[in-house]
Design an enzyme around this catalytic site. Structure first.
Site, PDB file in Angstrom:
ATOM      1  N   GLU A  40     -29.864  -1.632  17.337  1.00 39.21           N
ATOM      2  CA  GLU A  40     -29.937  -0.395  16.556  1.00 39.21           C
ATOM      3  C   GLU A  40     -29.125   0.683  17.278  1.00 39.21           C
ATOM      4  OE1 GLU A  40     -33.999   0.647  15.844  1.00 39.21           O
ATOM      5  OE2 GLU A  40     -34.366  -1.167  14.660  1.00 39.21           O
ATOM      6  N   ARG A  97     -10.251  -3.034   0.763  1.00 34.84           N
ATOM      7  CA  ARG A  97      -9.497  -4.042   0.009  1.00 34.84           C
ATOM      8  C   ARG A  97     -10.268  -4.534  -1.215  1.00 34.84           C
ATOM      9  NH1 ARG A  97      -6.312  -8.123   3.956  1.00 34.84           N
ATOM     10  NH2 ARG A  97      -8.394  -8.907   4.399  1.00 34.84           N
ATOM     11  N   ASP A 170       4.228  -6.467  -1.104  1.00 30.37           N
ATOM     12  CA  ASP A 170       3.716  -6.989  -2.375  1.00 30.37           C
ATOM     13  C   ASP A 170       4.024  -5.974  -3.462  1.00 30.37           C
ATOM     14  OD1 ASP A 170       1.635  -5.052  -2.316  1.00 30.37           O
ATOM     15  OD2 ASP A 170       0.360  -6.412  -1.174  1.00 30.37           O
ATOM     16  N   LYS A 193       3.701 -11.733  -3.954  1.00 30.73           N
ATOM     17  CA  LYS A 193       2.784 -12.431  -3.040  1.00 30.73           C
ATOM     18  C   LYS A 193       1.616 -13.030  -3.802  1.00 30.73           C
ATOM     19  CE  LYS A 193      -0.620 -10.048  -0.760  1.00 30.73           C
ATOM     20  NZ  LYS A 193      -1.151  -9.061   0.179  1.00 30.73           N
ATOM     21  N   ASP A 220       4.050  -2.194   4.833  1.00 33.51           N
ATOM     22  CA  ASP A 220       2.731  -2.494   4.286  1.00 33.51           C
ATOM     23  C   ASP A 220       1.752  -1.456   4.835  1.00 33.51           C
ATOM     24  OD1 ASP A 220       0.853  -3.787   2.780  1.00 33.51           O
ATOM     25  OD2 ASP A 220       1.190  -5.761   3.659  1.00 33.51           O
ATOM     26  N   THR A 225      -4.195 -10.549   9.305  1.00 33.85           N
ATOM     27  CA  THR A 225      -3.866 -11.860   9.880  1.00 33.85           C
ATOM     28  C   THR A 225      -2.362 -12.016  10.072  1.00 33.85           C
ATOM     29  OG1 THR A 225      -3.580 -12.873   7.716  1.00 33.85           O
ATOM     30  CG2 THR A 225      -5.801 -12.880   8.632  1.00 33.85           C
ATOM     31  N   GLY A 226      -1.587 -11.156   9.432  1.00 34.35           N
ATOM     32  CA  GLY A 226      -0.132 -11.283   9.478  1.00 34.35           C
ATOM     33  C   GLY A 226       0.399 -12.223   8.402  1.00 34.35           C
ATOM     34  N   GLY A 227      -0.504 -12.807   7.614  1.00 35.21           N
ATOM     35  CA  GLY A 227      -0.091 -13.780   6.598  1.00 35.21           C
ATOM     36  C   GLY A 227       0.870 -13.175   5.571  1.00 35.21           C
TER      37      GLY A 227
HETATM   38  C1  R5P Z   1      -2.983  -6.198   0.809  1.00 39.55           C
HETATM   39  O1  R5P Z   1      -2.767  -5.953  -0.349  1.00 39.55           O
HETATM   40  C2  R5P Z   1      -2.582  -5.268   1.913  1.00 39.55           C
HETATM   41  O2  R5P Z   1      -1.637  -4.325   1.491  1.00 39.55           O
HETATM   42  C3  R5P Z   1      -2.035  -6.054   3.068  1.00 39.55           C
HETATM   43  O3  R5P Z   1      -0.879  -6.761   2.637  1.00 39.55           O
HETATM   44  C4  R5P Z   1      -3.029  -7.031   3.593  1.00 39.55           C
HETATM   45  O4  R5P Z   1      -4.238  -6.375   3.855  1.00 39.55           O
HETATM   46  C5  R5P Z   1      -2.526  -7.686   4.853  1.00 39.55           C
HETATM   47  O5  R5P Z   1      -3.431  -8.689   5.250  1.00 39.55           O
HETATM   48  P1  R5P Z   1      -2.900  -9.974   6.015  1.00 39.55           P
HETATM   49  O6  R5P Z   1      -2.142  -9.494   7.201  1.00 39.55           O
HETATM   50  O7  R5P Z   1      -4.171 -10.713   6.392  1.00 39.55           O
HETATM   51  O8  R5P Z   1      -2.071 -10.780   5.060  1.00 39.55           O
END
Ligand code: R5P
Length: 315
Positions: A40, A97, A170, A193, A220, A225-227
């Site tokens: 807590e 998100r 994206d 994306k 961005d 995660t950088g994915g």
């Molecule tokens: C998603 O729409 C956000 O703009 C970022 O592209 C996203 O949060 C990035 O997350 P990750 O690095 O895991 O792909």
């Protein structure tokens, strides 16, 4: 007007809070924020804050749920200590998100967190580059959303890249890419994306725009995660980009982002801000620049305190 400012922070990012106070030429307030053995959170202000204009600086960073709870309890304690006004300064708004019900039986956490902040007793919110602009409307109290993209754009403008291309990671970032391209005199490209279900995994499917032989800047709001950004890098390289730089505001950066972007992806430069501390590592192989948002947030806090225009900071 309220009495003088008082600035406090929880345990999320003390370095940023100190940098903001340095910019404001005032001390960071004394406040105990710790966890009992049962996890807590306990908070106690060690300064008198009766009728003061209180700012609580707390990005919602890993461990996210603990830092969120610290923020709630700090707001509650300030309310009960008769603060004149409480502004939650949340440089990174986690849970943003999930901002719409885009499949059956899912929450809208961006709205839920807004409710938490209001119910806890905040009078205002100051934040930066939320995942989507419409999250502003989830609050029924005044909210100022700052943006660090002009700061990022200025960094790239100074590089004087010949005919750069600003790449939206994206389609949701297309408008932003156009605005930044305007600032650095470049063209734009947009990556299409796809997310794989509700997992962290994302892949860049295709792209609109020409990048062959060009210096590209992928933008961005955040990297986790950088994915998203990593697959955009691969796509740009496969289309013949001459250089690929990355710019994002929030370095959420889970540990796998470092192996992906620092080791696997072929990146020329990474630029981000200090809205969050790096918790899971740092980049070793790619030239990295960290731009501080402390002056911008500090100036906005000063304007909120004195009733000045926050919008004027961007004109
Ligand atoms: C998603 O729409 C956000 O703009 C970022 O592209 C996203 O949060 C990035 O997350 P990750 O690095 O895991 O792909």
């Amino acid at each position: 007007m309220f009495q003088e400012m008082a600035v406090f922070t929880g345990n999320a990012h003390r370095g940023l809070a100190e940098a903001i106070c340095k910019h404001l030429e005032m001390p960071l307030g004394d406040c105990e924020v710790f966890e009992f053995a049962n996890e807590e959170v306990f908070v106690r202000y060690l300064d008198n804050i009766r009728e003061r204009d209180v700012f609580i600086i707390q990005p919602i960073v890993s461990p996210v749920n603990t830092r969120l709870m610290e923020l709630m309890i700090m707001i509650d304690a300030a309310k009960r200590a008769s603060a004149g006004r409480i502004t939650a300064v949340v440089p990174y708004y986690a849970y943003g998100r999930s901002d719409k019900k885009d499949q059956p039986r899912v929450p809208v956490t961006a709205r839920l967190v807004a409710n938490f902040i209001e119910v806890a007793g905040a009078d205002r919110v100051l934040t930066m580059d939320m995942h989507a602009g419409q999250i502003q409307g989830f609050f029924n109290i005044p909210l100022d959303e700052l943006t660090a993209f002009p700061l990022l754009a200025e960094h790239f403008r100074k590089l004087n890249l010949p005919a750069p291309v600003v790449v939206a990671a994206d389609v949701g970032r297309a408008k932003l890419a156009r605005e930044i391209a305007g600032r650095i005199d470049g063209d734009i490209a947009i990556v299409d994306k796809k997310r794989d279900g509700n997992t962290d995994s994302a892949s860049a499917l295709t792209m609109i725009g020409e990048v062959e032989g060009r210096d590209c800047l992928i933008i961005d709001d955040e990297v986790l995660t950088g994915g998203t950004i990593g697959s955009a890098v691969s796509l740009l390289r496969s289309r013949g980009a001459r250089s690929v730089r990355l710019a994002f505001v929030h370095p959420v950066l889970a540990s796998k982002a470092f192996s992906l972007l620092d080791i696997t992806a072929d990146v020329d430069e990474i630029v981000y801000t200090d809205t969050l501390p790096l918790i899971h590592g740092s980049f070793k192989n790619v030239p990295t620049t960290v731009l501080s948002v402390a002056p911008l947030i500090g100036d906005a806090m000063h304007r909120i305190h004195t009733g000045g225009s926050v919008g004027a900071l961007f004109r």
